[in-house]
Design an enzyme around this catalytic site. Structure first.
Site, PDB file in Angstrom:
ATOM      1  N   LYS A   1       0.166  -7.932  -9.378  1.00 27.32           N
ATOM      2  CA  LYS A   1       1.103  -8.369  -8.328  1.00 27.32           C
ATOM      3  C   LYS A   1       1.157  -9.891  -8.278  1.00 27.32           C
ATOM      4  O   LYS A   1       2.239 -10.490  -8.218  1.00 27.32           O
ATOM      5  CB  LYS A   1       0.674  -7.795  -6.958  1.00 27.32           C
ATOM      6  CG  LYS A   1       0.929  -6.297  -6.834  1.00 27.32           C
ATOM      7  CD  LYS A   1       0.242  -5.654  -5.629  1.00 27.32           C
ATOM      8  CE  LYS A   1       0.456  -4.142  -5.648  1.00 27.32           C
ATOM      9  NZ  LYS A   1      -0.268  -3.403  -4.615  1.00 27.32           N
TER      10      LYS A   1
ATOM     11  N   ASP B   1       4.982  -3.866   2.222  1.00 27.18           N
ATOM     12  CA  ASP B   1       4.729  -2.482   1.796  1.00 27.18           C
ATOM     13  C   ASP B   1       5.645  -1.504   2.550  1.00 27.18           C
ATOM     14  O   ASP B   1       5.804  -0.362   2.135  1.00 27.18           O
ATOM     15  CB  ASP B   1       3.284  -2.086   2.137  1.00 27.18           C
ATOM     16  CG  ASP B   1       2.321  -2.215   0.971  1.00 27.18           C
ATOM     17  OD1 ASP B   1       2.749  -1.983  -0.177  1.00 27.18           O
ATOM     18  OD2 ASP B   1       1.141  -2.529   1.223  1.00 27.18           O
TER      19      ASP B   1
ATOM     20  N   GLN C   1      -4.338  -4.517   0.099  1.00 29.78           N
ATOM     21  CA  GLN C   1      -4.479  -3.486  -0.940  1.00 29.78           C
ATOM     22  C   GLN C   1      -5.308  -2.317  -0.416  1.00 29.78           C
ATOM     23  O   GLN C   1      -6.378  -2.511   0.180  1.00 29.78           O
ATOM     24  CB  GLN C   1      -5.132  -4.107  -2.192  1.00 29.78           C
ATOM     25  CG  GLN C   1      -5.180  -3.189  -3.392  1.00 29.78           C
ATOM     26  CD  GLN C   1      -3.803  -2.831  -3.961  1.00 29.78           C
ATOM     27  OE1 GLN C   1      -2.849  -3.576  -3.813  1.00 29.78           O
ATOM     28  NE2 GLN C   1      -3.710  -1.693  -4.584  1.00 29.78           N
TER      29      GLN C   1
HETATM   30  N1  GUN Z   1      -2.866   0.932  -3.329  1.00 29.57           N
HETATM   31  C1  GUN Z   1      -2.226   1.680  -4.266  1.00 29.57           C
HETATM   32  N2  GUN Z   1      -0.890   1.528  -4.146  1.00 29.57           N
HETATM   33  C2  GUN Z   1      -0.673   0.669  -3.127  1.00 29.57           C
HETATM   34  C3  GUN Z   1       0.477   0.118  -2.520  1.00 29.57           C
HETATM   35  O1  GUN Z   1       1.624   0.398  -2.908  1.00 29.57           O
HETATM   36  N3  GUN Z   1       0.283  -0.734  -1.488  1.00 29.57           N
HETATM   37  C4  GUN Z   1      -0.957  -1.039  -1.035  1.00 29.57           C
HETATM   38  N4  GUN Z   1      -1.042  -1.887   0.002  1.00 29.57           N
HETATM   39  N5  GUN Z   1      -2.066  -0.549  -1.572  1.00 29.57           N
HETATM   40  C5  GUN Z   1      -1.924   0.307  -2.605  1.00 29.57           C
END
Ligand code: GUN
Length: 299
Positions: free
Chosen positions: A54, A121, A98
């Site tokens: 990311k 998100d 995350q």
């Molecule tokens: N962990 C796995 N996928 C995601 C996601 O799309 N967003 C977040 N915040 N954590 C994750």
């Protein structure tokens, strides 16, 4: 006839190119640099690799981006005050915590502490509600990625029979909310089947689908005889089904790809289908959050 593969990496690259232009324009015309913070608690290897990817993409697009690593022992209170700091930081437009978080932290409490206008998100209940009523600035990344793949590879789904397999808060439910909107790229007739649907009914509904979106979490769940000839099949599943000889994880989707590809007109592979879209949609959300904070768009 074998289906055309929908190559997520190619579509994602195209969207990132469009975003880069938008970011350059935001900087030049409005003096705004989209800002993204990704907060990682602990050192789970999967989570480390996600946040690294990311951050890499954010850098490539010219964002102001911060990777905030916190020890797994961080208290809930300290994490909440960290979020308060980023909520107030005018250079940060998008905040991502995350998941999963360590067990001593209440995940919902943390997610709900994020300013909804910075919640890239789109997990906050305010954003879930905004999406349902069709007044939103950003969509959850994985279902938004599915929508982009459908529209860009196969055209507008208006009036099509969409069947969603699975009702998770992260994919199935928002996917339904997205596809039923009276908006371009949606406006479909949507059915959601799930673990409460009898198996024979699941198959019956899948057979009617012009567009079948599968997020069941079961490897190779959807079989060829459940799929209408010429259907568009979007496979959200990522299941580890063993190891390759070189020691890499062997992945399978929720669709029995080898047989279903002979029935479908378009299909996403696993890996290389929906997966590459998710991070790109996060970047898109951050650009939207930056525009929102500058008053360039309204909800
Ligand atoms: N962990 C796995 N996928 C995601 C996601 O799309 N967003 C977040 N915040 N954590 C994750």
């Amino acid at each position: 006839m074998a289906a055309t593969l929908i190559k997520g990496a190619e579509v994602a690259a195209q969207i990132r190119e469009e975003l880069k232009k938008e970011v350059d324009e935001l900087k030049a015309k409005h003096n705004i640099t989209p800002g993204l913070v990704t907060i990682l608690v602990g050192e789970d290897p999967g989570s480390v690799s996600y946040v690294t990817a990311k951050q890499k993409t954010a850098h490539e697009l010219g964002f102001h981006s911060i990777q905030d690593n916190q020890d797994a022992s961080i208290s809930e209170e300290t994490l909440l005050s960290l979020l308060d700091k980023y909520n107030k930081d005018p250079q940060i437009h998008g905040i991502l915590v995350q998941l999963p978080l360590p067990k001593h932290i209440d995940t919902n409490k943390v997610l709900y502490a994020i300013n909804p206008n910075k919640d890239v998100d789109a997990f906050h209940p305010v954003n879930v509600g905004r999406i349902l009523i069709g007044q939103y600035a950003f969509l959850p990344c994985t279902p938004a990625g599915c929508q982009e793949l459908i529209v860009r590879a196969t055209g507008d789904p208006k009036g099509k029979e969409v069947v969603v397999v699975g009702r998770s808060n992260i994919v199935g439910k928002p996917m339904v909310a997205i596809m039923i909107q009276k908006l371009p790229g949606a406006n479909a007739t949507v059915t959601c089947v799930h673990t409460g649907t009898p198996k024979d009914k699941i198959i019956e509904h899948c057979k009617r689908a012009d567009i079948l979106i599968v997020a069941a979490g079961v490897p190779k769940y959807v079989q060829a005889d459940w799929v209408k000839e010429g259907a568009v099949v979007i496979d959200v599943g990522v299941n580890r089904i063993g190891m390759t000889e070189s020691g890499k994880a062997k992945l399978a989707g929720d669709v029995d790809f080898d047989t279903v590809k002979e029935k479908a007109s378009f299909i996403t592979p696993v890996p290389g289908g929906v997966g590459p879209m998710t991070i790109t949609m996060l970047m898109k959300n951050t650009v939207m959050a930056a525009k929102l904070s500058a008053g360039l768009i309204q909800i």
